[in-house]
Design a protein around this motif. Sequence first.
Motif, mmCIF file in Angstrom:
data_model
loop_
_atom_site.group_PDB
_atom_site.id
_atom_site.type_symbol
_atom_site.label_atom_id
_atom_site.label_comp_id
_atom_site.label_asym_id
_atom_site.label_seq_id
_atom_site.Cartn_x
_atom_site.Cartn_y
_atom_site.Cartn_z
ATOM 1 N N PRO A 26 0.805 -1.228 0.000
ATOM 2 C CA PRO A 26 0.000 0.000 0.000
ATOM 3 C C PRO A 26 0.835 1.275 0.000
ATOM 4 C CG PRO A 26 -0.087 -1.071 2.149
ATOM 5 C CD PRO A 26 0.618 -2.011 1.233
ATOM 6 N N SER A 27 2.135 1.166 0.251
ATOM 7 C CA SER A 27 3.022 2.318 0.109
ATOM 8 C C SER A 27 3.363 2.511 -1.361
ATOM 9 C CB SER A 27 4.300 2.114 0.929
ATOM 10 O OG SER A 27 4.980 0.948 0.510
ATOM 11 N N LYS A 28 3.949 3.661 -1.681
ATOM 12 C CA LYS A 28 4.346 3.937 -3.068
ATOM 13 C C LYS A 28 5.750 3.418 -3.360
ATOM 14 C CE LYS A 28 1.625 8.220 -3.216
ATOM 15 N NZ LYS A 28 1.709 9.710 -3.335
ATOM 16 N N TYR A 29 6.619 3.507 -2.367
ATOM 17 C CA TYR A 29 8.017 3.151 -2.552
ATOM 18 C C TYR A 29 8.523 2.304 -1.390
ATOM 19 C CZ TYR A 29 7.848 7.155 -5.769
ATOM 20 O OH TYR A 29 7.511 8.034 -6.769
ATOM 21 N N VAL A 30 9.610 1.590 -1.666
ATOM 22 C CA VAL A 30 10.398 0.949 -0.615
ATOM 23 C C VAL A 30 11.797 1.545 -0.676
ATOM 24 C CG1 VAL A 30 11.351 -1.194 0.301
ATOM 25 C CG2 VAL A 30 9.100 -1.208 -0.803
ATOM 26 N N ILE A 31 12.283 2.005 0.449
ATOM 27 C CA ILE A 31 13.660 2.493 0.548
ATOM 28 C C ILE A 31 14.459 1.430 1.290
ATOM 29 C CG2 ILE A 31 15.182 4.275 1.465
ATOM 30 C CD1 ILE A 31 12.988 6.296 1.018
ATOM 31 N N HIS A 32 15.472 0.898 0.636
ATOM 32 C CA HIS A 32 16.268 -0.199 1.161
ATOM 33 C C HIS A 32 17.569 0.349 1.746
ATOM 34 C CE1 HIS A 32 13.752 -2.900 -1.419
ATOM 35 N NE2 HIS A 32 13.745 -1.811 -2.177
ATOM 36 N N CYS A 63 18.293 7.506 4.209
ATOM 37 C CA CYS A 63 16.901 7.268 3.829
ATOM 38 C C CYS A 63 16.127 8.575 3.717
ATOM 39 C CB CYS A 63 16.230 6.346 4.838
ATOM 40 S SG CYS A 63 16.787 4.631 4.770
ATOM 41 N N LEU A 64 16.317 9.466 4.669
ATOM 42 C CA LEU A 64 15.603 10.743 4.641
ATOM 43 C C LEU A 64 16.078 11.618 3.492
ATOM 44 C CD1 LEU A 64 15.477 11.472 8.464
ATOM 45 C CD2 LEU A 64 13.522 10.951 6.993
ATOM 46 N N ASP A 65 17.365 11.632 3.241
ATOM 47 C CA ASP A 65 17.902 12.420 2.116
ATOM 48 C C ASP A 65 17.356 11.887 0.791
ATOM 49 O OD1 ASP A 65 19.351 13.974 3.862
ATOM 50 O OD2 ASP A 65 21.268 12.958 3.491
ATOM 51 N N LEU A 66 17.351 10.556 0.640
ATOM 52 C CA LEU A 66 16.841 9.944 -0.592
ATOM 53 C C LEU A 66 15.344 10.188 -0.734
ATOM 54 C CD1 LEU A 66 17.322 8.223 -3.089
ATOM 55 C CD2 LEU A 66 17.144 6.180 -1.656
ATOM 56 N N ALA A 67 14.633 10.114 0.374
ATOM 57 C CA ALA A 67 13.194 10.376 0.349
ATOM 58 C C ALA A 67 12.917 11.802 -0.129
ATOM 59 C CB ALA A 67 12.598 10.157 1.736
ATOM 60 N N ALA A 68 13.636 12.748 0.441
ATOM 61 C CA ALA A 68 13.440 14.149 0.066
ATOM 62 C C ALA A 68 13.763 14.363 -1.415
ATOM 63 C CB ALA A 68 14.310 15.045 0.941
ATOM 64 N N SER A 78 13.491 12.271 -3.734
ATOM 65 C CA SER A 78 12.559 11.510 -4.572
ATOM 66 C C SER A 78 11.129 12.020 -4.479
ATOM 67 C CB SER A 78 12.602 10.022 -4.172
ATOM 68 O OG SER A 78 13.916 9.512 -4.270
ATOM 69 N N GLY A 79 10.916 13.105 -3.760
ATOM 70 C CA GLY A 79 9.574 13.662 -3.634
ATOM 71 C C GLY A 79 8.695 12.961 -2.624
ATOM 72 N N VAL A 80 9.306 12.147 -1.761
ATOM 73 C CA VAL A 80 8.563 11.434 -0.719
ATOM 74 C C VAL A 80 8.246 12.394 0.422
ATOM 75 C CG1 VAL A 80 8.775 9.651 1.063
ATOM 76 C CG2 VAL A 80 9.486 9.167 -1.288
ATOM 77 N N LYS A 81 6.990 12.465 0.802
ATOM 78 C CA LYS A 81 6.570 13.362 1.884
ATOM 79 C C LYS A 81 6.404 12.653 3.218
ATOM 80 C CE LYS A 81 6.062 16.905 -0.931
ATOM 81 N NZ LYS A 81 6.951 18.084 -0.871
ATOM 82 N N SER A 82 6.176 11.339 3.169
ATOM 83 C CA SER A 82 5.976 10.584 4.410
ATOM 84 C C SER A 82 6.740 9.268 4.315
ATOM 85 C CB SER A 82 4.482 10.325 4.656
ATOM 86 O OG SER A 82 3.890 9.672 3.539
ATOM 87 N N ILE A 83 7.322 8.852 5.432
ATOM 88 C CA ILE A 83 8.191 7.678 5.435
ATOM 89 C C ILE A 83 8.064 6.943 6.761
ATOM 90 C CG2 ILE A 83 10.120 9.141 6.199
ATOM 91 C CD1 ILE A 83 12.022 7.255 4.719
ATOM 92 N N ALA A 84 8.089 5.618 6.689
ATOM 93 C CA ALA A 84 8.014 4.786 7.897
ATOM 94 C C ALA A 84 9.296 3.979 8.030
ATOM 95 C CB ALA A 84 6.814 3.841 7.833
ATOM 96 N N PHE A 85 9.913 4.065 9.194
ATOM 97 C CA PHE A 85 11.128 3.316 9.485
ATOM 98 C C PHE A 85 10.801 2.079 10.316
ATOM 99 C CE2 PHE A 85 13.084 7.493 8.775
ATOM 100 C CZ PHE A 85 14.197 7.145 8.018
ATOM 101 N N CYS A 86 11.351 0.939 9.906
ATOM 102 C CA CYS A 86 11.360 -0.224 10.786
ATOM 103 C C CYS A 86 12.525 -0.065 11.767
ATOM 104 C CB CYS A 86 11.528 -1.504 9.967
ATOM 105 S SG CYS A 86 13.064 -1.577 9.023
#
Length: 260
Positions: free
Chosen positions: A160-166, A191-196, A198-206
């Motif tokens: 249900p997320s748009k992306y996976v950041i590995h 992860c936060l730098d890559l998210a920013a 890539s236009g990612v506004k919300s991110i969940a960390f395990c």
Amino acid sequence: MTQNEKREFLIKELLSEHPQYNSMEIPENEDEQKRLLRSLMNIRPPRPIHDEFLKIQDEYLSEEAAQKGVTDSALLPASSLESRLSLWRGDITTLKIDAIVNAANSALRGCFVPCHSCVDNIIHSVSGIQLRLACDQIMKEQGYDEPTGKAKITPAYNLPSKYVIHTVGPIVSGHLTDHHCRQLADCYKSCLDLAADSGVKSIAFCCISTGEFHFPQKKAAEIAVRTVMDVLRTDPPIEKVVFNVFKQEDYEIYRELLES
């Protein structure tokens, strides 16, 4: 096709790739069938497969996801420490959010151990075989294993997320060192730098590195919260960061940190 028919079709197709399994009978029990399908997906190397398989796999996984239910990250309560932070205990593969973070290994192609309980295995199992193919393409182009503390982004496919950041966290074998701690902080920052970017506004960390990689849970949580807070102070275009936990012990650790 019913959901049961789709599952049996997928199992037969994957079994057909292994001549040694030609005589294997598909179990009648639904749970055993699901375990077999996941196992076959887990051990499958990153190679192309025909479009009909992908179509039926995607339909099957979408229905499985709908049955589990989806949690909208936008509805999670904010931390009193910082309005852009939230804590959530649950299955990260059921979270509706721009990106979820996968605690990967350096090969970055997912966990090949059948039905292993690591988050890497679970994410790949729910996303579908396309995720391993995407990761494989990235790694072939890169030409070397993913360094600890770095990150890569892929589509999320059936999640249900748009992306996976590995990201690859540090492996702690023995005494925890300052170097381990810096590497873990680098994971969150990368992860936060890559998210920013890539236009990612919300991110969940395990809970990166605290499972199979044996990073102490409390110290890992402290590093996670501190690093994320430091990045957020630079005012990146990140609107929400979710700390996702599965164990009650981790929930209590993060709750204390985020309510202080």
